[in-house]
Design an enzyme around this catalytic site. Structure first.
Site, PDB file in Angstrom:
ATOM      1  CG  ASP A  26      32.723 -34.005  84.970  1.00  0.00           C
ATOM      2  OD1 ASP A  26      33.003 -33.593  86.115  1.00  0.00           O
ATOM      3  OD2 ASP A  26      31.601 -34.432  84.651  1.00  0.00           O
ATOM      4  CG  ASN A  28      39.149 -32.898  88.549  1.00  0.00           C
ATOM      5  OD1 ASN A  28      39.542 -33.633  87.653  1.00  0.00           O
ATOM      6  ND2 ASN A  28      39.316 -31.580  88.519  1.00  0.00           N
ATOM      7  N   GLY A  29      36.354 -35.123  91.264  1.00  0.00           N
ATOM      8  CA  GLY A  29      35.790 -35.495  92.565  1.00  0.00           C
ATOM      9  C   GLY A  29      35.709 -37.008  92.715  1.00  0.00           C
ATOM     10  NE  ARG A  30      32.199 -38.326  88.693  1.00  0.00           N
ATOM     11  CZ  ARG A  30      31.920 -38.236  87.413  1.00  0.00           C
ATOM     12  NH1 ARG A  30      31.481 -39.287  86.759  1.00  0.00           N
ATOM     13  NH2 ARG A  30      32.076 -37.091  86.773  1.00  0.00           N
ATOM     14  CD1 TRP A  31      41.744 -40.282  89.410  1.00  0.00           C
ATOM     15  CD2 TRP A  31      42.233 -39.004  91.193  1.00  0.00           C
ATOM     16  NE1 TRP A  31      43.061 -40.487  89.725  1.00  0.00           N
ATOM     17  CE2 TRP A  31      43.404 -39.714  90.813  1.00  0.00           C
ATOM     18  CE3 TRP A  31      42.318 -38.137  92.282  1.00  0.00           C
ATOM     19  CZ2 TRP A  31      44.616 -39.572  91.470  1.00  0.00           C
ATOM     20  CZ3 TRP A  31      43.527 -38.010  92.940  1.00  0.00           C
ATOM     21  CH2 TRP A  31      44.659 -38.723  92.540  1.00  0.00           C
ATOM     22  CG  HIS A  43      39.158 -29.956  92.218  1.00  0.00           C
ATOM     23  ND1 HIS A  43      38.395 -30.367  91.158  1.00  0.00           N
ATOM     24  CD2 HIS A  43      38.286 -29.735  93.246  1.00  0.00           C
ATOM     25  CE1 HIS A  43      37.109 -30.384  91.527  1.00  0.00           C
ATOM     26  NE2 HIS A  43      37.024 -30.016  92.784  1.00  0.00           N
ATOM     27  CB  SER A  71      30.333 -24.321  84.663  1.00  0.00           C
ATOM     28  OG  SER A  71      29.662 -24.728  85.838  1.00  0.00           O
ATOM     29  CD1 TRP A  75      29.488 -18.880  89.816  1.00  0.00           C
ATOM     30  CD2 TRP A  75      30.922 -18.564  91.513  1.00  0.00           C
ATOM     31  NE1 TRP A  75      30.530 -18.108  89.359  1.00  0.00           N
ATOM     32  CE2 TRP A  75      31.416 -17.896  90.373  1.00  0.00           C
ATOM     33  CE3 TRP A  75      31.656 -18.492  92.696  1.00  0.00           C
ATOM     34  CZ2 TRP A  75      32.610 -17.178  90.380  1.00  0.00           C
ATOM     35  CZ3 TRP A  75      32.841 -17.780  92.707  1.00  0.00           C
ATOM     36  CH2 TRP A  75      33.306 -17.135  91.559  1.00  0.00           C
ATOM     37  CG  LEU A 137      48.502 -24.630  72.544  1.00  0.00           C
ATOM     38  CD1 LEU A 137      47.534 -25.369  71.618  1.00  0.00           C
ATOM     39  CD2 LEU A 137      49.017 -25.611  73.606  1.00  0.00           C
ATOM     40  NE  ARG A 197      25.712 -33.366  83.341  1.00  0.00           N
ATOM     41  CZ  ARG A 197      25.438 -34.319  84.243  1.00  0.00           C
ATOM     42  NH1 ARG A 197      24.511 -35.219  83.999  1.00  0.00           N
ATOM     43  NH2 ARG A 197      26.095 -34.361  85.386  1.00  0.00           N
ATOM     44  CB  ILE A 198      26.817 -29.246  76.224  1.00  0.00           C
ATOM     45  CG1 ILE A 198      26.710 -30.126  74.959  1.00  0.00           C
ATOM     46  CG2 ILE A 198      27.668 -28.038  75.904  1.00  0.00           C
ATOM     47  CD1 ILE A 198      26.261 -29.379  73.718  1.00  0.00           C
TER      48      ILE A 198
HETATM   49  C1  IPE Z   1      31.223 -29.096  84.056  1.00  0.00           C
HETATM   50  O1  IPE Z   1      31.438 -30.037  85.059  1.00  0.00           O
HETATM   51  C2  IPE Z   1      32.042 -27.897  84.296  1.00  0.00           C
HETATM   52  C3  IPE Z   1      33.497 -28.097  84.353  1.00  0.00           C
HETATM   53  C4  IPE Z   1      34.169 -29.163  84.068  1.00  0.00           C
HETATM   54  C5  IPE Z   1      34.201 -26.926  84.749  1.00  0.00           C
HETATM   55  P1  IPE Z   1      30.362 -30.313  86.188  1.00  0.00           P
HETATM   56  O2  IPE Z   1      30.823 -31.551  86.856  1.00  0.00           O
HETATM   57  O3  IPE Z   1      30.153 -29.120  87.035  1.00  0.00           O
HETATM   58  O4  IPE Z   1      29.052 -30.568  85.311  1.00  0.00           O
HETATM   59  P2  IPE Z   1      27.599 -31.075  85.710  1.00  0.00           P
HETATM   60  O5  IPE Z   1      26.987 -30.014  86.556  1.00  0.00           O
HETATM   61  O6  IPE Z   1      27.738 -32.372  86.428  1.00  0.00           O
HETATM   62  O7  IPE Z   1      26.898 -31.238  84.406  1.00  0.00           O
HETATM   63  C1  IPE Z   2      35.464 -31.292  87.290  1.00  0.00           C
HETATM   64  O1  IPE Z   2      35.448 -32.329  88.195  1.00  0.00           O
HETATM   65  C2  IPE Z   2      36.129 -30.063  87.851  1.00  0.00           C
HETATM   66  C3  IPE Z   2      35.243 -28.927  88.092  1.00  0.00           C
HETATM   67  C4  IPE Z   2      33.975 -28.859  87.787  1.00  0.00           C
HETATM   68  C5  IPE Z   2      35.825 -27.778  88.731  1.00  0.00           C
HETATM   69  P1  IPE Z   2      34.260 -32.498  89.224  1.00  0.00           P
HETATM   70  O2  IPE Z   2      34.600 -31.774  90.467  1.00  0.00           O
HETATM   71  O3  IPE Z   2      32.979 -32.119  88.592  1.00  0.00           O
HETATM   72  O4  IPE Z   2      34.321 -34.063  89.474  1.00  0.00           O
HETATM   73  P2  IPE Z   2      33.085 -35.032  89.708  1.00  0.00           P
HETATM   74  O5  IPE Z   2      32.152 -34.861  88.561  1.00  0.00           O
HETATM   75  O6  IPE Z   2      32.467 -34.645  91.021  1.00  0.00           O
HETATM   76  O7  IPE Z   2      33.724 -36.398  89.752  1.00  0.00           O
HETATM   77 MG    MG Z   3      31.558 -33.182  87.573  1.00  0.00          MG
END
Ligand code: IPE
Ligand code: IPE
Ligand code: MG
Length: 257
Positions: A26, A28-31, A43, A71, A75, A137, A197-198
């Site tokens: 998790d 990628n977007g904030r990076w 990503h 996840s 979608w 692996l 969180r999970i």
């Molecule tokens: C969880 O990340 C799913 C993946 C890393 C693929 P999200 O960034 O979508 O999770 P939430 O919705 O913030 O909990």
């Molecule tokens: C996780 O990074 C990658 C996927 C869920 C595909 P995010 O895209 O959720 O990154 P944030 O949480 O917005 O930084």
């Molecule tokens: Mg995220």
């Protein structure tokens, strides 16, 4: 063949390298946002961290690496981000499978694959078939995966396979139908990106995993960061319901199975 391997029965050797590491990748977007880049740049950069983790796990002798890539809830993201993520998945499969194969990596994809484009489904099948015989692996990518989906699909398949035992099923009956029945349960669960969180990842399988949360964003999660997570894991005492004293006597040869 599926084998039921519950990590809650046997106590892994203390201070050992985890056999199975599962990661929610998790941040990628904030990076990308921090760098005034489009989310997608995060990503793309994240794929490099995947490569690094595979290399590090091979070096350390980790047997199973499981990565949450998409996840069942993802979608809900904007259509253009979803379709760019799908394209990235296709590209990664096209570019990485041969390298994985030459490094002895077995690739598995878990999740409801029926929602993916047929061309992507075919690439997934080809990648799995190409690497099926590898044993160094096992790299599992969870794509359109949800922990609730997994438990439900397992229950539905079990109901079809043994309708006569309805109402008397045990954990051992359901477990072989779970998507990752080929792997032991994760020893170490890591989530990058600061959330604790999970997010509907491996709900059944994480029952007794050790959790490690880090603020490090996935594109910045490198070998040193993985080593810090493993070092934290190695400090833990995994008791699976028992007492510390029982564990101490166990090392003297007593069994508490
Ligand atoms: C969880 O990340 C799913 C993946 C890393 C693929 P999200 O960034 O979508 O999770 P939430 O919705 O913030 O909990
Ligand atoms: C996780 O990074 C990658 C996927 C869920 C595909 P995010 O895209 O959720 O990154 P944030 O949480 O917005 O930084
Ligand atoms: Mg995220």
């Amino acid at each position: 063949m599926s084998i039921f391997k519950s990590s809650t029965r046997e106590i892994p050797r203390a201070a050992a390298v985890p056999r199975h590491i599962a990661i929610i990748m998790d941040g990628n977007g904030r990076w990308a946002k921090k760098r005034f880049l489009p989310r997608f740049a995060g990503h793309t950069k994240g794929v490099e961290s995947v490569r690094d983790m595979v290399r590090a796990c091979l070096e350390k002798g980790v047997e199973y690496l499981t990565l949450f890539a998409f996840s069942s809830e993802n979608w809900r993201r904007p259509q253009d981000e979803v379709s760019l993520l799908m394209q990235l998945f296709v590209k990664a499969l096209q570019q990485e499978v041969e390298r994985l194969h030459s490094n002895g990596v077995r690739l598995r994809i878990v999740g409801d694959l029926s929602r993916f484009d047929p061309a992507l489904q075919q690439l997934i099948r080809q990648g799995e078939e190409r690497t099926a015989g590898n044993e160094r692996l096992t790299l599992t990518i969870a794509a359109n995966y949800g922990g609730r989906w997994d438990i439900l699909q397992a229950a539905n398949r079990l109901a079809q396979a043994c309708p006569d035992k309805l109402g008397q099923w045990q954990e051992e009956d359901l477990a072989p139908f779970l998507a990752m029945a080929y792997a032991p349960e994760p020893d170490l669960f890591i989530r990058t990106g600061g959330e604790q969180r999970i997010s509907n990842f491996l709900l059944w399988q994480l029952a007794y995993s050790e959790f490690y949360f880090t603020d490090t964003l996935w594109p910045e999660f490198d070998t040193a960061a993985l080593e810090a997570a493993i070092a934290s894991y190695q400090q833990r005492e995994r008791r699976f319901g028992r007492t510390s004293e029982q564990l101490a006597s166990d090392t003297k040869g007593n069994s508490h199975a």
